[in-house]
Every structure is written in C-alpha cells, then in structure tokens.
Design a protein around this motif. Structure first.
Motif, PDB file in Angstrom:
ATOM      1  N   LYS A 108       0.808  -1.224   0.000  1.00 57.70           N
ATOM      2  CA  LYS A 108       0.000   0.000   0.000  1.00 57.70           C
ATOM      3  C   LYS A 108       0.844   1.278   0.000  1.00 57.70           C
ATOM      4  N   ARG A 231      -7.770  -2.507  -6.197  1.00 59.08           N
ATOM      5  CA  ARG A 231      -7.506  -3.199  -4.943  1.00 59.08           C
ATOM      6  C   ARG A 231      -7.252  -4.668  -5.244  1.00 59.08           C
ATOM      7  N   ASP A 234     -10.738  -6.946  -4.082  1.00 59.52           N
ATOM      8  CA  ASP A 234     -12.114  -6.449  -4.168  1.00 59.52           C
ATOM      9  C   ASP A 234     -12.989  -7.226  -5.145  1.00 59.52           C
TER      10      ASP A 234
END
Length: 318
Positions: A108, A231, A234
């Motif tokens: 991230k 993501r 997801d």
C-alpha cells in the motif's frame, strides 16, 4: 510450515541479489528450527517449474510452504503461475527487480515495499488471500492460459514497459527512471493500438487508443499509480483506456496520471474511459495478434479473455 527463497540472478542490479542471498543464508543460520531452503533460477526463467515442484513436495508431506520470489514483477508472475492451484502454497515477494509494482500494491505504498527486503520481518509474516486475473487465448486451436497478479498493459503502456526493461538491461538506469525514459522514447513514436474491448458483455471501447490497462494492483512502471482505485482483493478488475490523444495533451497530464490523480484531471472523460468489471475481452482490430505485458512479462497473442478469480491466490504479507 516450510519456507523457500527462489532467487532470479538477472533481476535488478545484481548487487541486490548477492545481498539477498547473504541475508537468506544468515536467516537459515539464525533459524535452525525452521525448514528454509534457498534455490537459484536459471536465466531461462524456470522459477515456475521450481515453485511447482516445491509446492508439490510440500503437499505430499501435508505441509504449507511460503515460496519467496526474489526478483521483480516478472519473477513473481512466473512463480505465482507455478503455484497457482496449490492450496498449500503461498507466494512471498522479496522485491529486488526493476519495477516491484506488485509489492508496492501489496504494501500500500511507494516506499513501504522496501520493508519486504527485510527477511527477518518476512519470516514472521502472515498469509492473505488476493484476487488474480485469469487470462486465456487461442494458440493455433489450443486454448492456453495464465494468471496476472498485478495487471495487463497494452499499447503505449505495454510498449513503454517493454522498452523500460530493455533500457534497464543496456544501461544503469532502473526503476521509475527507466520507465520515464521509456515514456518519452515511446511517445516520440506514439505507439498505440487499435482494439475492441468489452466488459461484462457490454461494449467498452472500439478503435484507436493510446493505451489500455487491466489492473488488479494500482501500480505499474516502477511506481506509476495508473489505477488508483484498484484493490488486490475487491473481486474486480480495473479497466482503463486512454484515447488516441496528442503528445502535448498526454505530456501535460502525465504528472497527475503517474501520481494516482487521474480523476482530478479536468475533463478527464475526454481522454480516458474507465470502469470496473469481472470479465473482459480484448481483441486487435488491425492485426491478427497484439503485443502486451502481463506482470512485466511480454506476450503476443490474438484475442484474450480475462476473468477475475476472487481470493484465488494466497500471498505473504508483513
């Protein structure tokens, strides 16, 4: 739990490889109570075969195994494809390649991925399930397939990634600097593609474009945040097409694009088309085949079909 470090000797600068090998050997010495192995790939990129063999051996012994891919995105790609389908295998990543974009997405952040080079932190990590993009194509009547863990780049972006790799191989330039140099070299030729793209059986794009991207992770090109909404878990693919815009228009918008601020660009809908999808089809309009990049690896095929596979791969995170 078993642990295996698979080192690609031609990733990154070479110096990083030696450091990682030394660190892995020190790890083995400091953790005699753990089953840790070190394996070297050959220049022909056989980490897929090594990973599959290690996963199978561990499966037969009834054990889980973390297989650390020591290299770049391409090494992670072939390692992931080697263990795909083994429920007992977990993909670990030690980022010593040129781009390291999958590790950026996993951690991230642009800088925090470097913590993944700390093998003491790695050995105390934990598994996490992420999605993969399963891609298939017809190769002279035989259906072939592979998985993309980070994403697929076609047109300008794919050509830039290919050129960046070649710049890195022939010079001391690496990472985002190699990608930036490749951007301008590719822009000078204005290499794009002509494609028909459908998403979840609906028309998405038809005609000339500068680039198209199918993303699971949000980074490409050594830290370019091209798909800020992507993501890894997801259950969706980020799909983006950049229209066949002028060089000046692209250059003026590139800083925001690379910083993950695509949707802050004024009148962005005039240059970009974007959506999320679970199934995507991309086919070339002017040629029988198209060249593109999956996780840093170059492919040339006819039409491709892509489908998200939610939670289909376990990765090791710290």
């Amino acid at each position: 739990m078993r642990y295996a470090f698979v080192v690609n000797p031609i990733s990154g600068t070479g110096k990083k490889d030696k450091n990682i090998i030394s660190a892995a050997e020190e790890l083995v010495a400091n953790h005699r109570d753990k089953d840790i192995g070190i394996y070297h790939t050959m220049p022909n990129h056989d980490s897929s075969r090594i990973a599959a063999s290690l996963a199978e051996d561990a499966k037969q012994a009834g054990e889980d195994i973390v297989i650390f891919s020591c290299g770049g995105d391409g090494t992670a790609h072939v390692t992931a494809n080697g263990i795909y389908g083994y429920d007992n295998a977990i993909l670990g990543i030690v980022p010593i390649g040129t781009g390291n974009d999958l590790c950026r997405a996993l951690s991230k952040g642009k800088g925090s991925y470097k913590d993944y080079r700390n093998l003491e932190k790695q050995i105390n990590g934990r598994p996490r399930a992420i999605d993969v993009i399963e891609i298939s194509w017809d190769a002279d009547g035989e259906i072939k397939s592979c998985i993309a863990v980070n994403g697929v780049n076609i047109g300008f972006d794919g050509n830039t990634a290919i050129r960046a790799s070649r710049i890195h191989e022939k010079t001391i330039i690496s990472g985002s600097m190699a990608y930036l140099a490749a951007v301008f070299a590719t822009l000078a030729k204005k290499e794009g593609q002509s494609l028909r793209i459908t998403a979840d059986d609906e028309p998405f794009y038809d005609g000339d474009l500068l680039m198209a991207t199918m993303s699971n992770g949000n980074y490409c090109g050594g830290g370019i945040e091209s798909c800020p909404n992507a993501r890894l878990d997801d259950g969706l693919i980020e799909l983006m097409a950049i229209r066949d815009v002028s060089r000046l228009s692209f250059v003026s918008k590139f800083p925001k694009f690379s910083a993950g601020k695509l949707f802050e660009i004024k009148d962005v809908e005039k240059i970009a088309t974007y959506r999320q999808a679970r199934r995507i089809c991309i086919e070339p309009l002017k040629d029988d085949t198209m060249e593109y990049v999956i996780d840093g690896e170059v492919f040339r095929t006819p039409k491709i079909e892509a489908e998200i596979k939610p939670g289909a791969l376990r990765v090791w995170e710290i």
